[in-house]
Design an enzyme around this catalytic site. Structure first.
Site, PDB file in Angstrom:
ATOM      1  N   TRP A   1       0.826  -1.214   0.000  1.00 35.92           N
ATOM      2  CA  TRP A   1       0.000   0.000   0.000  1.00 35.92           C
ATOM      3  C   TRP A   1       0.850   1.249   0.000  1.00 35.92           C
ATOM      4  CZ3 TRP A   1      -4.239  -1.287  -1.932  1.00 35.92           C
ATOM      5  CH2 TRP A   1      -4.841  -2.507  -1.611  1.00 35.92           C
TER       6      TRP A   1
ATOM      7  N   ASP B   1      -2.593   6.265   6.078  1.00 36.72           N
ATOM      8  CA  ASP B   1      -3.544   5.302   5.517  1.00 36.72           C
ATOM      9  C   ASP B   1      -3.908   4.334   6.638  1.00 36.72           C
ATOM     10  OD1 ASP B   1      -4.937   3.254   4.301  1.00 36.72           O
ATOM     11  OD2 ASP B   1      -3.393   2.791   2.807  1.00 36.72           O
TER      12      ASP B   1
ATOM     13  N   LYS C   1     -13.104  -2.557   5.524  1.00 34.93           N
ATOM     14  CA  LYS C   1     -12.536  -3.594   6.378  1.00 34.93           C
ATOM     15  C   LYS C   1     -13.168  -3.597   7.768  1.00 34.93           C
ATOM     16  CE  LYS C   1      -8.798  -4.179   3.362  1.00 34.93           C
ATOM     17  NZ  LYS C   1      -8.147  -2.979   2.808  1.00 34.93           N
TER      18      LYS C   1
HETATM   19  C1  LIG Z   1      -7.466  -2.585   1.642  1.00 33.01           C
HETATM   20  C2  LIG Z   1      -6.524  -1.447   1.739  1.00 33.01           C
HETATM   21  C3  LIG Z   1      -6.485  -0.379   0.823  1.00 33.01           C
HETATM   22  C4  LIG Z   1      -7.370  -0.236  -0.403  1.00 33.01           C
HETATM   23  O1  LIG Z   1      -8.231  -1.222  -0.628  1.00 33.01           O
HETATM   24  P1  LIG Z   1      -9.082  -1.345  -1.969  1.00 33.01           P
HETATM   25  O2  LIG Z   1      -9.595  -2.735  -1.891  1.00 33.01           O
HETATM   26  O3  LIG Z   1      -8.127  -1.128  -3.089  1.00 33.01           O
HETATM   27  O4  LIG Z   1     -10.111  -0.309  -1.885  1.00 33.01           O
HETATM   28  C5  LIG Z   1      -5.573   0.634   1.016  1.00 33.01           C
HETATM   29  N1  LIG Z   1      -4.730   0.620   2.056  1.00 33.01           N
HETATM   30  C6  LIG Z   1      -4.740  -0.388   2.950  1.00 33.01           C
HETATM   31  C7  LIG Z   1      -3.814  -0.336   4.106  1.00 33.01           C
HETATM   32  C8  LIG Z   1      -5.627  -1.442   2.823  1.00 33.01           C
HETATM   33  O5  LIG Z   1      -5.627  -2.445   3.717  1.00 33.01           O
END
Ligand SMILES: *Cc1c(COP(=O)(O)O)cnc(C)c1O
Length: 272
Positions: A15, A82, A106
């Site tokens: 990420w 993030d 999530k």
């Molecule tokens: C899941 C996640 C994202 C983005 O998820 P998408 O499924 O692409 O929307 C971004 N950063 C982190 C830390 C994540 O766990």
């Protein structure tokens, strides 16, 4: 985010690598000041941002590798965070945070909603010369998040989830539950006499994603198949690292996790 000065990034996996790539794409001057890439992102590196950095970028929980910051690094430069995979899982100290964002899917609600919390004084920096209006945070702030039609049903569900968090006793109570859940799985790994191997180093272990392998890698397919038959889905590790990953977000109960921990012990007993 328009950068006065150089933006600094801590690279802790997929990420953050994607975020770094986007900084390059839009022409932000940046540097990577910490990384755990050389050890397959198995830990949170020591992070120290310069006082005069435009911002310091971190990803609090690294979903794929199962690493997580215990707490945010202290920083004079504003942190850009993030928190997609661990917000609403524990209390956050916002002292040094300039901007924190997370996809809701999530811990907080359905996909399609992203929560952005931005410090007011950061808003004037939140747009570069040619940034489309829609992508400027001040557009949304000055329109009370109603510049366009937002995904109303997703936001409604997000609010229900926040109500649920409050009913549980708030974020401290949620955090306690999450610590207990993670301890069950890490206990099963550490108590397996080397049958299971955790991916993350101990002091970087995530409370949300428990990534591990089986020392005898050939057993992993059987582990996935048998756990599926027992009603536990989605344990296959991310394609980047393979192995096994248990994502134990807020919606997964302590009982669910206990079932998996017992399954792990039994599987190790049978195959060890
Ligand atoms: C899941 C996640 C994202 C983005 O998820 P998408 O499924 O692409 O929307 C971004 N950063 C982190 C830390 C994540 O766990």
């Amino acid at each position: 985010l328009a950068a006065k000065g150089v933006a600094q990034y801590a690279d802790t996996g997929v990420w953050t690598s994607k975020a770094i790539k986007e900084a390059a794409n839009v022409g932000i001057a940046y540097e990577v000041v910490a990384s755990s890439k050389e050890t397959s992102y198995d830990r949170i590196p020591e992070v120290k941002f310069s006082d005069d950095a435009a911002y310091g970028y971190v990803c609090t929980n690294n979903t794929i590798y199962g690493t997580q910051y215990r707490e945010l690094p202290r920083s004079k430069a504003p942190l850009v965070v993030d928190a997609s995979s661990d917000f609403f899982s524990r209390p956050v100290d916002f002292t040094d945070v300039g901007l924190l964002y997370g996809g809701a899917q999530k811990n907080a609600g359905p996909s399609g909603v992203t929560v952005v919390i931005i410090r007011k004084d950061m808003l004037e920096r939140a747009c570069m010369e040619r940034t489309p209006t829609m992508l400027c945070y001040d557009t949304h702030a000055s329109a009370a998040s109603l510049y366009n039609t937002p995904p109303t049903f997703g936001i409604y569900l997000l609010n229900l989830t926040l109500g649920w968090v409050q009913e549980q006793g708030g974020l401290s109570a949620i955090n306690e539950i999450n610590e207990q859940k993670a301890a069950l799985l890490y206990g099963a790994i550490d108590g397996s006499g080397g049958f299971y191997k955790g991916h993350a180093q101990k002091d970087s272990r995530s409370l949300m994603n428990v990534s591990f392998t089986i020392a005898n890698r050939e057993l992993e397919a059987a582990f996935i198949a048998e756990s599926e038959s027992a009603g536990m889905l989605g344990l296959k590790g991310h394609r980047h690292v393979g192995g096994i990953r248990a994502s134990i977000y807020n919606a997964v109960s302590t009982e669910n996790v206990r079932t998996l921990a017992e399954f792990m012990k039994e599987f190790a007993r049978k195959n060890g």
